[in-house]
Design an enzyme around this catalytic site. Structure first.
Site, mmCIF file in Angstrom:
data_model
loop_
_atom_site.group_PDB
_atom_site.id
_atom_site.type_symbol
_atom_site.label_atom_id
_atom_site.label_comp_id
_atom_site.label_asym_id
_atom_site.label_seq_id
_atom_site.Cartn_x
_atom_site.Cartn_y
_atom_site.Cartn_z
ATOM 1 N N TYR A 53 0.816 -1.209 0.000
ATOM 2 C CA TYR A 53 0.000 0.000 0.000
ATOM 3 C C TYR A 53 0.854 1.266 0.000
ATOM 4 O O TYR A 53 0.340 2.358 -0.236
ATOM 5 C CB TYR A 53 -0.921 0.035 1.226
ATOM 6 C CG TYR A 53 -1.883 -1.101 1.364
ATOM 7 C CD1 TYR A 53 -2.101 -2.020 0.334
ATOM 8 C CD2 TYR A 53 -2.593 -1.290 2.554
ATOM 9 C CE1 TYR A 53 -2.989 -3.071 0.481
ATOM 10 C CE2 TYR A 53 -3.492 -2.336 2.702
ATOM 11 C CZ TYR A 53 -3.683 -3.230 1.671
ATOM 12 O OH TYR A 53 -4.553 -4.262 1.828
ATOM 13 N N LYS A 78 1.342 -6.718 5.764
ATOM 14 C CA LYS A 78 1.385 -7.876 4.878
ATOM 15 C C LYS A 78 2.683 -7.933 4.080
ATOM 16 O O LYS A 78 3.203 -6.898 3.642
ATOM 17 C CB LYS A 78 0.199 -7.855 3.904
ATOM 18 C CG LYS A 78 -1.143 -7.697 4.599
ATOM 19 C CD LYS A 78 -2.294 -7.606 3.610
ATOM 20 C CE LYS A 78 -3.537 -7.112 4.304
ATOM 21 N NZ LYS A 78 -3.519 -5.659 4.529
ATOM 22 N N HIS A 111 0.473 -11.654 1.559
ATOM 23 C CA HIS A 111 -0.562 -10.869 0.884
ATOM 24 C C HIS A 111 -1.338 -11.674 -0.168
ATOM 25 O O HIS A 111 -2.522 -11.416 -0.398
ATOM 26 C CB HIS A 111 0.046 -9.620 0.241
ATOM 27 C CG HIS A 111 -0.905 -8.474 0.147
ATOM 28 N ND1 HIS A 111 -0.503 -7.161 0.146
ATOM 29 C CD2 HIS A 111 -2.250 -8.419 0.057
ATOM 30 C CE1 HIS A 111 -1.552 -6.365 0.062
ATOM 31 N NE2 HIS A 111 -2.635 -7.110 -0.007
#
Length: 274
Positions: A53, A78, A111
């Site tokens: 992210y 993650k 992930h």
């Protein structure tokens, strides 16, 4: 708003708040910092991020700058989906911890079972190797719990058969009309908590007339109904929002969906959502 501090218990006894605040698609920097800060002020005690992210640094800063003690915030990150070696997993975990600037992580997830640009490819052997790294990270005490994300039944079975520590969580795409019943049942049958990312279908269900009609019956928003639906199925929702009104609205869940309405919602499929 007790549900924000109500908890599920993972297989190792770690307690995890029943609702998390998702940060997927929130840009790093001020947008993430402000969103997480607002979420903590609104009562959220569970924040979900990921190295992919690119906002871990901002998440960590918001947590450390808040009035909430670190031990009262459950933080998840993650391992990137493309990382499929033991050494790579260790290195990426270390960089995540450096970015967050926290002394420990509450939950760390793989992930995805494949790199995003190879969705559906078979990485069974690599995932077993990466899971060994996850177990060693867990054994180090730097993480309180470990799990996976986007793993289907085959991917879960592949890890379980050789694992010394079973995955405690499977975080999957899950919302009204898309509940992955096979994955959900397998995970729950194997004592894994299922987490729902995109519980609002990234906004895709907000205009559905059937869902709006049910929400109107309870005098709640479609977003509130959708989050409550996930909770009543025993799954942990991770709603994302950036505006204060939406963040606060998503915490107003003091109502109960009837068994009949739950049945209706559970029978919806994505084809019904068009």
């Amino acid at each position: 708003m007790s549900f924000l501090t109500d908890t599920y218990e993972l297989t190792n006894g770690v307690k995890i708040p029943k609702v998390g605040f998702g940060t997927w698609q929130i840009p790093g920097g001020q947008p993430t910092y402000d969103a997480v800060s607002l979420a903590l002020k609104a009562g959220y005690r569970h924040i979900d991020t990921a190295k992919a992210y690119r906002n871990e640094k901002s998440v960590g800063e918001a947590i450390l700058d808040s009035d909430v003690d670190r031990e009262n915030v459950f933080v998840t990150s993650k391992l990137p989906a493309a990382t499929k070696t033991y050494d790579g997993a260790i290195a990426d975990f270390q960089s995540t911890m450096a970015a967050l600037n926290l002394s420990y992580l509450d939950l760390y997830l793989i992930h995805a079972p494949w790199p995003w640009n190879e969705r559906g490819a078979n990485y069974d052997e690599a995932n077993v190797e990466v899971w060994k790294a996850m177990q060693d990270i867990y054994a180090s005490g730097n993480v309180r719990a470990i799990g996976v994300s986007n793993f289907n039944v085959h991917d879960l079975q592949n890890i379980i058969k050789t694992a010394d520590v079973q995955p405690m969580v499977d975080q999957i795409r899950y919302f009204v009309g898309y509940t992955e019943p096979q994955i959900t049942k397998f995970a729950q049958d194997n004592s894994m908590l299922v987490e729902a990312y995109s519980p609002l279908a990234t906004g895709g269900i907000l205009e559905n007339p059937d869902i709006k009609r049910i929400a109107d019956n309870y005098k709640v928003s479609v977003a509130q109904l959708a989050i409550k639906f996930v909770l009543q199925n025993g799954v942990l929702p991770l709603p994302k929002a950036t505006h204060q009104a939406h963040i606060e609205n998503n915490t107003q869940l003091d109502f109960e969906i009837s068994a009949a309405d739950m049945q209706t919602l559970n029978q919806l499929s994505e084809t019904d959502m068009a």
